[in-house]
Design an enzyme around this catalytic site. Structure first.
Site, mmCIF file in Angstrom:
data_model
loop_
_atom_site.group_PDB
_atom_site.id
_atom_site.type_symbol
_atom_site.label_atom_id
_atom_site.label_comp_id
_atom_site.label_asym_id
_atom_site.label_seq_id
_atom_site.Cartn_x
_atom_site.Cartn_y
_atom_site.Cartn_z
ATOM 1 N N ARG A 79 0.473 -1.457 -0.129
ATOM 2 C CA ARG A 79 0.117 0.248 0.256
ATOM 3 C C ARG A 79 0.863 0.709 -0.015
ATOM 4 O O ARG A 79 0.767 2.091 -1.047
ATOM 5 C CB ARG A 79 -1.043 0.376 0.980
ATOM 6 C CG ARG A 79 -1.391 -0.670 1.266
ATOM 7 C CD ARG A 79 -2.121 -1.276 1.909
ATOM 8 N NE ARG A 79 -2.230 -2.393 2.549
ATOM 9 C CZ ARG A 79 -1.920 -3.504 2.138
ATOM 10 N NH1 ARG A 79 -3.022 -3.732 1.808
ATOM 11 N NH2 ARG A 79 -1.194 -4.501 2.596
ATOM 12 N N ARG A 130 11.035 3.726 3.764
ATOM 13 C CA ARG A 130 10.701 3.012 4.923
ATOM 14 C C ARG A 130 12.021 2.481 5.170
ATOM 15 O O ARG A 130 12.751 1.436 3.994
ATOM 16 C CB ARG A 130 9.684 1.999 4.331
ATOM 17 C CG ARG A 130 8.986 0.782 5.305
ATOM 18 C CD ARG A 130 8.306 -0.216 4.643
ATOM 19 N NE ARG A 130 7.238 0.472 5.393
ATOM 20 C CZ ARG A 130 5.803 -0.362 4.805
ATOM 21 N NH1 ARG A 130 5.489 -1.018 4.204
ATOM 22 N NH2 ARG A 130 4.817 0.878 5.125
HETATM 23 N N1 CP Z 1 0.082 -0.291 5.993
HETATM 24 C C1 CP Z 1 0.851 -0.574 4.592
HETATM 25 O O1 CP Z 1 1.345 0.133 5.811
HETATM 26 O O2 CP Z 1 0.963 -1.104 4.592
HETATM 27 P P1 CP Z 1 2.257 -1.760 3.496
HETATM 28 O O3 CP Z 1 3.386 -1.869 4.462
HETATM 29 O O4 CP Z 1 1.591 -2.418 2.986
HETATM 30 O O5 CP Z 1 2.988 -0.718 2.614
#
Ligand code: CP
Length: 331
Positions: A79, A130
């Site tokens: 996401r 991230r």
């Molecule tokens: N909610 C969220 O951070 O999803 P992802 O880990 O898929 O980015």
């Protein structure tokens, strides 16, 4: 041999990349929800509303056509990475995607986070990062000249997720003050819970925390809530909160954060939200989940109009469009 005088390729004097708005976000790193007061939140939410209307009406625009984003993910994501890429595409910008295969970048040769950031910033105007270590985005921001947006730093924070979560609550229920919010699942390692809890603590809300003993909310965060006068309660049973909750915020048990997998096995099937559980909830309550889910919400619940988690996903796009445009001075 070239004898004629070279004509300049570009008429640069006619073009200046200036911020269009003095919004307080221009060139700022987005590292923690602690940077957001109510005024900032309202500003971003109003911009997100505009982004939503634009996306529905036109699909794309050229607001960020002169800008490039580097999307750098040292941990898996569906996401957050794709919504930032989609946000940039819908605003007419470009993306350097280092998302699905960090192993194919020079990180696999031992390149440090800082060297990667100092390299990538030569190619882009903003970096979304991230990483598995708490504080990694803050460290990157210390070195980078371009803004860093924290897309999750280990068990630390996930500020853009918290913004989209709060935006979803406001969009679905029309207000935040007065709500009873129940957070369920892995409250110890769940960074989305940490960030959303901090944002909610600016409002007049009651918070209920539902988890196994071993996955309780970190003590420092709990103490902050108590110091702020927020009404809090801890329990290990969903049945204690389901009847009164306005928002049920469900999270996954974060297997990747456990050092002892035997401990994970003990709690992995700790709870499940089923149609039978939903039958006990208010008619106007909403169920949220940052996703991915791994068995915490039964698929049958998806048909319940109170299941807001895929609308929540969509809101992530509009919030990230608003944030990118604000950080680049274009919203
Ligand atoms: N909610 C969220 O951070 O999803 P992802 O880990 O898929 O980015």
């Amino acid at each position: 041999m070239i004898t004629q005088k070279l004509e300049p390729l570009f008429k640069l004097e006619n073009y200046q990349r200036q911020p269009r708005f003095q919004n307080g976000f221009y060139q700022q790193d987005i590292l923690s929800v602690n940077q957001f007061g109510k005024e900032n939140l309202d500003y971003i939410f109003e911009r997100a509303d505009e982004m939503k209307a634009m996306a529905h009406q036109w699909g794309t625009c050229d607001l960020l056509k002169d800008y490039t984003l580097a999307c750098v993910f040292y941990e898996p994501s569906t996401r957050t990475s794709s919504s930032f890429i989609s946000a940039m595409a819908r605003l007419g910008g470009k993306v350097i995607p280092i998302t699905e295969g960090i192993q194919y970048s020079s990180v696999s040769k031992g390149e440090s986070l800082i060297d990667s950031i100092l390299t990538l910033e030569q190619y882009c105007d903003v970096i979304v990062l991230r990483h598995s270590e708490i504080g990694s985005s803050a460290t990157a921001a210390k070195y980078a000249k371009v803004p860093i947006i924290n897309a999750g730093d280990g068990a630390g924070e996930h500020p853009t997720q918290a913004l989209l979560d709060l935006y979803t609550i406001q969009s679905e229920l029309g207000h935040i003050d007065g709500l009873k919010v129940a957070m369920v699942g892995d409250l110890r390692y769940g960074r989305t819970v940490h960030s959303l809890t901090r944002l909610l603590s600016q409002y007049d809300v009651s918070l209920r925390f539902v988890s196994p003993e071993t996955l309780r909310l970190p003590m420092d965060l709990m103490n902050d809530l108590i110091d702020k006068g927020i009404k809090v309660r801890e329990t290990n049973k969903v049945s204690d909160v389901i009847e009164n909750a306005d928002v049920l915020y469900v999270t996954r048990i974060q297997k990747e954060r456990f050092t002892d997998l035997a401990q994970y096995e003990e709690v992995k099937n700790y709870f499940e939200i089923t149609p039978e559980v939903m039958a006990q909830a208010k008619e106007k309550m909403i169920v949220m989940h940052p996703l991915p889910r791994v068995g915490e919400i039964h698929y049958k619940v998806d048909r319940d109009p109170r299941a807001a988690y895929f609308r929540q996903v969509q809101n992530g796009l509009y919030i990230r469009m608003a944030l990118l445009a604000a950080v680049l001075g274009q919203a």
